[in-house]
Motif scaffolding. Structure first.
Motif, mmCIF file in Angstrom:
data_model
loop_
_atom_site.group_PDB
_atom_site.id
_atom_site.type_symbol
_atom_site.label_atom_id
_atom_site.label_comp_id
_atom_site.label_asym_id
_atom_site.label_seq_id
_atom_site.Cartn_x
_atom_site.Cartn_y
_atom_site.Cartn_z
ATOM 1 N N GLU A 114 0.844 -1.193 0.000
ATOM 2 C CA GLU A 114 0.000 0.000 0.000
ATOM 3 C C GLU A 114 0.879 1.242 0.000
ATOM 4 O OE1 GLU A 114 -2.327 3.099 0.053
ATOM 5 O OE2 GLU A 114 -3.115 1.085 -0.364
ATOM 6 N N ALA A 115 0.561 2.196 -0.902
ATOM 7 C CA ALA A 115 1.364 3.413 -1.023
ATOM 8 C C ALA A 115 1.169 4.375 0.136
ATOM 9 C CB ALA A 115 1.037 4.112 -2.338
ATOM 10 N N GLY A 116 0.030 4.287 0.834
ATOM 11 C CA GLY A 116 -0.247 5.223 1.910
ATOM 12 C C GLY A 116 0.032 4.662 3.289
ATOM 13 N N MET A 117 -0.440 5.388 4.289
ATOM 14 C CA MET A 117 -0.229 5.038 5.700
ATOM 15 C C MET A 117 -1.414 4.239 6.220
ATOM 16 S SD MET A 117 -1.125 8.739 7.446
ATOM 17 C CE MET A 117 0.126 9.589 6.493
ATOM 18 N N ASP A 118 -1.382 3.887 7.511
ATOM 19 C CA ASP A 118 -2.542 3.282 8.164
ATOM 20 C C ASP A 118 -3.604 4.357 8.361
ATOM 21 O OD1 ASP A 118 -4.194 1.467 9.379
ATOM 22 O OD2 ASP A 118 -2.829 0.975 11.018
ATOM 23 N N GLU A 119 -4.852 3.942 8.564
ATOM 24 C CA GLU A 119 -5.939 4.918 8.635
ATOM 25 C C GLU A 119 -5.915 5.680 9.958
ATOM 26 O OE1 GLU A 119 -9.878 2.796 8.780
ATOM 27 O OE2 GLU A 119 -8.599 1.090 8.352
ATOM 28 N N PRO A 120 -6.058 7.000 9.930
ATOM 29 C CA PRO A 120 -6.054 7.802 11.150
ATOM 30 C C PRO A 120 -7.241 7.458 12.040
ATOM 31 C CG PRO A 120 -5.699 9.175 9.215
ATOM 32 C CD PRO A 120 -6.119 7.829 8.723
ATOM 33 N N PRO A 121 -7.084 7.504 13.359
ATOM 34 C CA PRO A 121 -8.186 7.153 14.258
ATOM 35 C C PRO A 121 -9.465 7.947 14.012
ATOM 36 C CG PRO A 121 -6.134 7.251 15.476
ATOM 37 C CD PRO A 121 -5.823 7.746 14.096
ATOM 38 N N ALA A 137 -9.995 -2.444 5.082
ATOM 39 C CA ALA A 137 -8.805 -2.938 5.774
ATOM 40 C C ALA A 137 -9.164 -3.450 7.160
ATOM 41 C CB ALA A 137 -7.751 -1.838 5.865
ATOM 42 N N LYS A 138 -10.042 -2.740 7.844
ATOM 43 C CA LYS A 138 -10.476 -3.189 9.162
ATOM 44 C C LYS A 138 -11.250 -4.492 9.062
ATOM 45 C CE LYS A 138 -12.856 -1.410 13.296
ATOM 46 N NZ LYS A 138 -13.589 -0.240 13.862
ATOM 47 N N ALA A 139 -12.048 -4.651 8.018
ATOM 48 C CA ALA A 139 -12.864 -5.847 7.863
ATOM 49 C C ALA A 139 -12.046 -7.061 7.451
ATOM 50 C CB ALA A 139 -13.971 -5.590 6.832
ATOM 51 N N PHE A 140 -11.118 -6.897 6.485
ATOM 52 C CA PHE A 140 -10.467 -8.052 5.874
ATOM 53 C C PHE A 140 -8.983 -8.200 6.209
ATOM 54 C CE2 PHE A 140 -14.233 -7.785 3.221
ATOM 55 C CZ PHE A 140 -14.521 -9.114 2.958
ATOM 56 N N VAL A 141 -8.282 -7.093 6.496
ATOM 57 C CA VAL A 141 -6.833 -7.175 6.702
ATOM 58 C C VAL A 141 -6.483 -7.346 8.174
ATOM 59 C CG1 VAL A 141 -4.645 -5.946 6.425
ATOM 60 C CG2 VAL A 141 -6.358 -5.883 4.603
ATOM 61 N N ARG A 142 -7.042 -6.509 9.037
ATOM 62 C CA ARG A 142 -6.671 -6.551 10.454
ATOM 63 C C ARG A 142 -6.882 -7.920 11.111
ATOM 64 N NH1 ARG A 142 -8.831 -0.870 13.100
ATOM 65 N NH2 ARG A 142 -8.278 0.480 11.348
ATOM 66 N N LYS A 167 -5.308 7.236 -0.446
ATOM 67 C CA LYS A 167 -3.906 6.828 -0.362
ATOM 68 C C LYS A 167 -3.655 6.421 1.083
ATOM 69 C CE LYS A 167 0.820 8.456 -1.281
ATOM 70 N NZ LYS A 167 1.670 9.636 -1.562
ATOM 71 N N VAL A 168 -4.173 5.234 1.447
ATOM 72 C CA VAL A 168 -4.218 4.834 2.843
ATOM 73 C C VAL A 168 -4.602 3.369 2.886
ATOM 74 C CG1 VAL A 168 -6.633 5.588 3.019
ATOM 75 C CG2 VAL A 168 -5.258 5.415 5.096
ATOM 76 N N LEU A 169 -4.201 2.675 3.940
ATOM 77 C CA LEU A 169 -4.613 1.295 4.124
ATOM 78 C C LEU A 169 -6.133 1.264 4.276
ATOM 79 C CD1 LEU A 169 -3.131 -1.453 4.431
ATOM 80 C CD2 LEU A 169 -3.335 -1.160 6.901
ATOM 81 N N GLY A 170 -6.799 0.640 3.320
ATOM 82 C CA GLY A 170 -8.255 0.700 3.245
ATOM 83 C C GLY A 170 -8.753 1.521 2.077
ATOM 84 N N GLY A 171 -7.848 2.307 1.457
ATOM 85 C CA GLY A 171 -8.203 3.084 0.271
ATOM 86 C C GLY A 171 -9.328 4.067 0.541
ATOM 87 N N SER A 172 -10.154 4.271 -0.461
ATOM 88 C CA SER A 172 -11.237 5.253 -0.347
ATOM 89 C C SER A 172 -12.314 4.829 0.636
ATOM 90 C CB SER A 172 -11.857 5.516 -1.725
ATOM 91 O OG SER A 172 -10.895 6.053 -2.615
ATOM 92 N N SER A 173 -12.306 3.561 1.076
ATOM 93 C CA SER A 173 -13.269 3.140 2.104
ATOM 94 C C SER A 173 -12.988 3.822 3.436
ATOM 95 C CB SER A 173 -13.243 1.619 2.279
ATOM 96 O OG SER A 173 -12.083 1.171 2.955
ATOM 97 N N VAL A 174 -11.858 4.516 3.552
ATOM 98 C CA VAL A 174 -11.512 5.228 4.781
ATOM 99 C C VAL A 174 -12.187 6.598 4.839
ATOM 100 C CG1 VAL A 174 -9.566 6.221 6.088
ATOM 101 C CG2 VAL A 174 -9.352 3.969 5.044
ATOM 102 N N PHE A 175 -12.603 7.146 3.683
ATOM 103 C CA PHE A 175 -13.283 8.444 3.756
ATOM 104 C C PHE A 175 -14.507 8.562 2.854
ATOM 105 C CE2 PHE A 175 -9.385 9.659 1.128
ATOM 106 C CZ PHE A 175 -10.026 9.656 -0.115
ATOM 107 N N ASN A 176 -15.017 7.454 2.337
ATOM 108 C CA ASN A 176 -16.228 7.557 1.522
ATOM 109 C C ASN A 176 -17.482 7.591 2.399
ATOM 110 O OD1 ASN A 176 -16.712 4.905 2.323
ATOM 111 N ND2 ASN A 176 -16.245 4.001 0.348
#
Length: 615
Positions: A90-97, A257-262, A138-147
């Motif tokens: 993943e090119a981005g960081m982990d998702e901010p809290p 990412a929270k659903a499938f990766v963590r 650009k984050v772990l989880g992609g656009s699912s982090v802010f959609n």
């Protein structure tokens, strides 16, 4: 800096919620909100997060490029097979809290957004000189982090178009069990039917814990205006108005990412590297019998090459999947020659025909004072119980899918999105404070976005240069087909009729705001079709449902990239599992179909390598 307040040591994850607020008056209180969320263990989930690798192994069975909706899904499914070793890049960081709070403003235009823009459009986005914004995660989880988290699958007619184009294994009936396999729906039996929904998957689906009374009243307005109301737009009544189900769990956003990766963070067979930008897929062989043998990527200023013994899976999204293919020498020769990249494999469909839902919003006021809903009381309620206004998205959880006069009743081509009563930035924790202190009597605003679900205009993704760190060239071509703007206009008329309903006038006194929209008001009389068409071109809003840039289609189709098993033509061990393979856009938000695409890919891979399917 790290902390152990939740029983584990974890580093702070930036950016802070304060970056979503413009103005110094928000910094003090919003910094406090951000700090409290970071220490709210159930929401921020510090102990459940992945521990990223800083050095890859020399080779893996599978390498997954991109940890957005498709990449997170398939990487998590591959990690379930103990005998396979998988690397997720993943090119981005982990998702901010703070992104876990449904109500906070989206983290677009921040470090977790690629901040893409289109080339200059001649007939759209004219308020910004024809440059349209395309936020992409650009984050772990992609656009699912802010959609917007809305769970919409599309309609049977959508997938029949895929079948009619030669994708015979992608009908609605083929996909229904795939949708159900991912889903952990918490309202089966109480709101939705088990015929259409699953309960055992990792992707938690339910309505938000909180929704405004206005949302319920607009359902009444829909009935008064002659439109149906549905409990489930993913069930047998897929036309109408609804308070949508979304991907949320216990009042918090559920990214992919929270659903499938963590859940696989401690798997010995699963490595995740963040801040790792893929620059090239490595190909060997001749003719149409080539294979992808590895991936080149940059991490912390160092270029790494890692081999894949089984498959490379490309899930970088509808924009960057074609970009990475072209950077790897996969695509039309003339486009590669233009940026001095040697062609490795001829594939004419790369980047061709990209589509996006596009909308225009009408804006009005209702007879309620506009106050900030984020305060000490609502924050305490959210932190202790996961309920209250912070646990939802205000009016944005309300939607409608309805047919215009340009389509058949069972093939809706318009979606309405609502916005208002969302928890914008707060400058104090005191309840009842006006949103704008300089105008304390200002009324609440309600916006209705009118979306064309079946755009006929299409664009292209190509390269601006051979530098993999440069953005791609994005040409959207919005409204190049005249029918597209007519459908958006039809949506405007539907929204106006809704707002003239008895309840919206007598209870809320909805009042449509009149704007100039550049020079539209001087060129045309307000509320004429010509006026609205001018306004739509001026104040265009891309819905960020980009798709169809590397289509699934028979090889005879000049825009085809992958076969029905999602394998790139001529490179059988290179698969694509993201929105780029969508043949034509589905009728609604596209996250659910992206997850289904990745689920099917994992099923195909299991079949190919003799592993029992999970579906």
């Amino acid at each position: 800096m790290s902390f152990q307040a939740c029983g584990c040591e974890t580093s702070w994850v930036n950016p802070s919620i304060t970056v979503t607020c413009s103005g110094n008056q928000y910094v003090v209180f919003m910094t406090l909100v951000d700090m409290l969320i970071r220490y709210a263990c159930k929401i921020s989930d510090p102990c459940g997060r992945i521990i990223p690798k800083t050095q890859p192994a020399a080779q893996y069975d599978f390498i997954v490029i991109g940890a957005g909706s498709g990449g997170s899904t398939i990487a998590g499914r591959l990690a379930e097979v103990n005998e396979w070793n998988t690397l997720l890049l993943e090119a981005g960081m982990d998702e901010p809290p703070a992104t876990q709070i449904p109500a906070v403003p989206a983290f677009t235009n921040t470090l977790i957004d690629w901040n893409f823009t289109t080339q200059q459009e001649s007939g759209a986005c004219l308020s910004s000189n024809g440059i349209c914004s395309w936020p992409r995660g650009k984050v772990l989880g992609g656009s699912s982090v802010f959609n917007g988290m809305m769970y919409m699958r599309g309609t049977p007619a959508d997938y029949q178009r895929w079948v009619d184009a030669g994708n015979t294994e992608w009908s609605y009936d083929d996909l229904l069990p795939v949708f159900k396999a991912s889903e952990g729906n918490r309202q089966v039996g109480s709101l939705v039917d088990e015929k259409y929904h699953g309960t055992k998957g990792p992707f938690t689906i339910q309505q938000f814990n909180s929704h405004p009374k206005l949302a319920e009243d607009i359902l009444i307005a829909a009935n008064q205006s002659g439109w149906p109301v549905s409990n489930d737009l993913n069930g047998d009544q897929f036309v109408g108005f609804a308070i949508a189900q979304t991907n949320n769990r216990d009042g918090a956003r559920l990214s992919l990412a929270k659903a499938f990766v963590r859940p696989h963070k401690n798997n010995d067979n699963f490595d995740v590297m963040i801040n790792s930008t893929v620059t090239k897929i490595l190909i060997e062989g001749d003719g149409d019998n080539k294979r992808a043998y590895g991936v080149e990527f940059v991490y912390n200023g160092t270029t790494y090459t890692v081999n894949a013994t089984k498959e490379v899976i490309l899930a970088a999204g509808a924009v960057q999947t074609p970009q990475i293919l072209l950077l790897s020498g996969i695509g039309p020769k003339e486009e590669l020659d233009a940026v001095n990249i040697e062609q490795v494999h001829n594939l004419t469909g790369v980047g061709k025909g990209i589509k996006n839902h596009v909308s225009f919003s009408i804006v009005g006021t209702i007879n309620e004072t506009d106050v900030v809903d984020l305060n000490d009381e609502s924050l305490a309620q959210y932190l202790s119980k996961g309920t209250g206004p912070l646990s939802g998205t205000g009016m944005s959880q309300l939607t409608a899918r309805i047919p215009s006069n340009y389509t058949s009743p069972d093939d809706p081509d318009i979606q309405l999105f609502f916005s208002g009563m969302s928890n914008t930035c707060a400058y104090s924790g005191l309840p009842g404070l006006p949103t704008d202190p300089e105008d304390p009597s200002a009324l609440r605003v309600l916006s209705i976005a009118c979306v064309n679900l079946h755009p006929k205009s299409s664009g292209q993704i190509s390269l601006l240069s051979n530098n993999p760190l440069d953005p791609p060239k994005i040409v959207a071509n919005y409204f190049n087909h005249s029918d597209d703007i007519k459908v958006v206009l039809a949506g405007v008329r539907i929204a106006q009729k809704l707002m003239q309903s008895k309840i919206m006038q007598e209870k809320y006194n909805f009042t449509l705001q009149q704007y100039d929209y550049g020079n539209c008001s001087s060129l045309y009389e307000f509320d004429t079709d010509d006026f609205w068409e001018c306004a739509i071109r001026y104040d265009t809003y891309p819905e960020n449902h980009q798709s169809a840039s590397c289509k699934i289609a028979p090889q005879s189709n000049e825009e085809a990239c992958v076969n029905q098993r999602l394998q790139v033509y001529g490179i059988s061990n290179l698969r694509i599992t993201d929105a780029s393979v969508i043949y034509t856009p589905t009728s609604g938000n596209i996250q659910a179909i992206i997850v289904a695409i990745a689920e099917r890919a994992s099923q195909f891979i299991r079949e190919d390598y003799g592993i029992d399917s999970q579906i």
